[in-house]
Motif scaffolding. Structure first.
Motif, PDB file in Angstrom:
ATOM      1  N   ILE A  17     -31.783 -12.364  10.584  1.00 43.37           N
ATOM      2  CA  ILE A  17     -32.664 -13.394  11.149  1.00 43.37           C
ATOM      3  C   ILE A  17     -31.989 -14.758  11.117  1.00 43.37           C
ATOM      4  O   ILE A  17     -32.022 -15.513  12.091  1.00 43.37           O
ATOM      5  CB  ILE A  17     -34.002 -13.425  10.383  1.00 43.37           C
ATOM      6  N   VAL A  18     -31.370 -15.091   9.979  1.00 44.26           N
ATOM      7  CA  VAL A  18     -30.674 -16.379   9.874  1.00 44.26           C
ATOM      8  C   VAL A  18     -29.560 -16.471  10.916  1.00 44.26           C
ATOM      9  O   VAL A  18     -29.377 -17.507  11.572  1.00 44.26           O
ATOM     10  CB  VAL A  18     -30.109 -16.572   8.454  1.00 44.26           C
ATOM     11  N   PHE A  21     -31.082 -17.019  14.430  1.00 47.02           N
ATOM     12  CA  PHE A  21     -31.564 -18.385  14.594  1.00 47.02           C
ATOM     13  C   PHE A  21     -30.413 -19.382  14.680  1.00 47.02           C
ATOM     14  O   PHE A  21     -30.502 -20.373  15.409  1.00 47.02           O
ATOM     15  CB  PHE A  21     -32.511 -18.757  13.444  1.00 47.02           C
ATOM     16  N   ASN A  25     -30.027 -21.801  17.825  1.00 48.53           N
ATOM     17  CA  ASN A  25     -29.974 -23.246  17.602  1.00 48.53           C
ATOM     18  C   ASN A  25     -28.654 -23.843  18.081  1.00 48.53           C
ATOM     19  O   ASN A  25     -28.628 -24.969  18.587  1.00 48.53           O
ATOM     20  CB  ASN A  25     -30.170 -23.555  16.118  1.00 48.53           C
ATOM     21  N   ASN A 175     -36.372 -24.200  13.936  1.00 52.54           N
ATOM     22  CA  ASN A 175     -35.899 -24.431  12.571  1.00 52.54           C
ATOM     23  C   ASN A 175     -37.031 -24.267  11.556  1.00 52.54           C
ATOM     24  O   ASN A 175     -36.835 -23.703  10.471  1.00 52.54           O
ATOM     25  CB  ASN A 175     -35.285 -25.819  12.447  1.00 52.54           C
ATOM     26  N   ASN A 178     -37.723 -20.606  11.411  1.00 58.56           N
ATOM     27  CA  ASN A 178     -36.637 -19.977  10.653  1.00 58.56           C
ATOM     28  C   ASN A 178     -36.825 -20.209   9.147  1.00 58.56           C
ATOM     29  O   ASN A 178     -36.693 -19.288   8.339  1.00 58.56           O
ATOM     30  CB  ASN A 178     -35.300 -20.534  11.125  1.00 58.56           C
TER      31      ASN A 178
END
Length: 371
Positions: A17-18, A21, A25, A175, A178
């Motif tokens: 997931i990080v 994202f 981003n 963000n 996230n």
């Protein structure tokens, strides 16, 4: 082990997931950066077109009043501004970045400016009523084009500001999302880890005494409610203290882990093994009476004895009881523990089943050495 797999899976999801994202981003940040550069370019064009628009009226007025020195200064300054506009129009990707009407107005502005300069030059050399009127008409036309250019540029800037603002808030929202997901997964991961550690033995990875007490209580409740039988095996490793004293605790720990794995491999999915002391273990066998539990115990002893001379495996002693022998919760442990004591007393490396009165063993006492 299943809990460890869940914890590892949560960590993998968190990393994925990080990463996703971060990629999103990064893309949005690049778009934001590109829009920022476009905004700067368009603001400069607005300034240039505004300078030309203001200079046209002054230049026309001064030219018609034959103020040649100021005319030349204004004309040179305006020429430089027009050159900047021309340079911007020649940049790569200009056609895709700007509206076609806007680019057309810029071209018209440059052409009309050059036409106005020619009329002013001709008028300065030989004034005439016709040139006078042509200068007024050309200056008016040039001013209108410059004004339209400024308005189109302003609209374009407004649209890009709206797009940039949306991208900025989208990045902020992503963000925040996230951060929320990461924090939630971290809390879940930490909670799962803590819950796992509370009920698991750190050396062997099997359940500990806390889990044993809860599991035993549930099995007794289930047995009483549905009249279901289950057995409790208690076993410990023979002569572990001698091994620790002569070969070291690391060898002893490896021995504990190896025996635990061996016993686990002999159990069903519904069975559970617990480490309840240093070298003492409990095994709960649902839907199994003490006589069928004896058969499993014999298989465990047979497997351990077949490997004891070939690897870091030692023998064990086993005591057996089932819930048909008890009236109180703690009686079951006491019966099995007495049976284990008898197995140790009678020479170790054997299985014992004990009667509830603690005074004599049943006929089904099994000495592995005699089989």
């Amino acid at each position: 082990m299943r809990d460890y797999l869940k914890i590892g899976k949560t960590s993998d999801i968190l990393i994925s997931i990080v990463t996703i994202f971060l990629l999103i981003n990064s893309s949005l940040a690049y778009i934001l950066y590109s829009n920022h550069n476009k905004l700067i370019a368009e603001v400069e064009l607005i300034n240039h077109a505004g300078i030309v628009r203001g200079s046209i009226q002054r230049l026309s007025k001064l030219s018609l009043s034959e103020c040649n020195n100021n005319c030349k200064r204004i004309q040179l300054a305006t020429d430089k501004t027009i050159q900047k506009i021309s340079y911007v129009m020649q940049e790569e990707g200009m056609q895709s970045r700007y509206d076609s009407n806007y680019l057309e107005e810029l071209s018209l502005l440059i052409n009309e400016w050059n036409n106005l300069k020619g009329l002013i030059l001709a008028y300065s050399e030989k004034p005439s009523a016709v040139l006078y009127q042509n200068i007024i008409a050309s200056s008016e036309q040039c001013w209108q084009i410059a004004n339209t250019t400024v308005l189109l540029a302003q609209l374009s800037v407004q649209n890009k500001i709206a797009s940039t603002s949306f991208t900025y808030f989208l990045i902020m929202a992503l963000n925040l999302l996230n951060a929320f997901i990461v924090i939630t997964l971290l809390i879940t991961n930490v909670r799962n880890k803590l819950e796992h550690d509370v009920v698991h033995d750190p050396l062997t990875g099997v359940f500990n005494r806390n889990a044993y007490e809860n599991f035993l209580f549930q099995e007794i409740q289930r047995g009483n409610r549905y009249n279901r039988v289950f057995s409790l095996l208690l076993f410990d490793i023979d002569d572990l203290k001698v091994i620790n004293d002569t070969r070291g605790h690391k060898v002893g720990d490896n021995l504990i882990c190896n025996i635990t794995d061996m016993v686990k491999s002999s159990l069903r999915k519904s069975d559970e093994i617990f480490r309840i002391g240093g070298d003492e273990f409990a095994v709960i066998l649902p839907e199994t009476d003490r006589y069928h539990a004896k058969q499993l115990s014999l298989k465990i002893l047979n497997d351990l004895n077949s490997l004891s001379d070939k690897s870091n495996i030692n023998t064990v002693s086993i005591g057996i009881a089932d819930n048909n022998q008890i009236s109180e919760r703690h009686d079951l442990f006491e019966i099995a523990d007495q049976a284990l004591y008898m197995a140790k007393k009678n020479g170790k490396n054997q299985v014992e089943i004990y009667k509830p009165d603690f005074n004599q063993t049943e006929d089904n006492v099994v000495d592995f050495r005699k089989n």
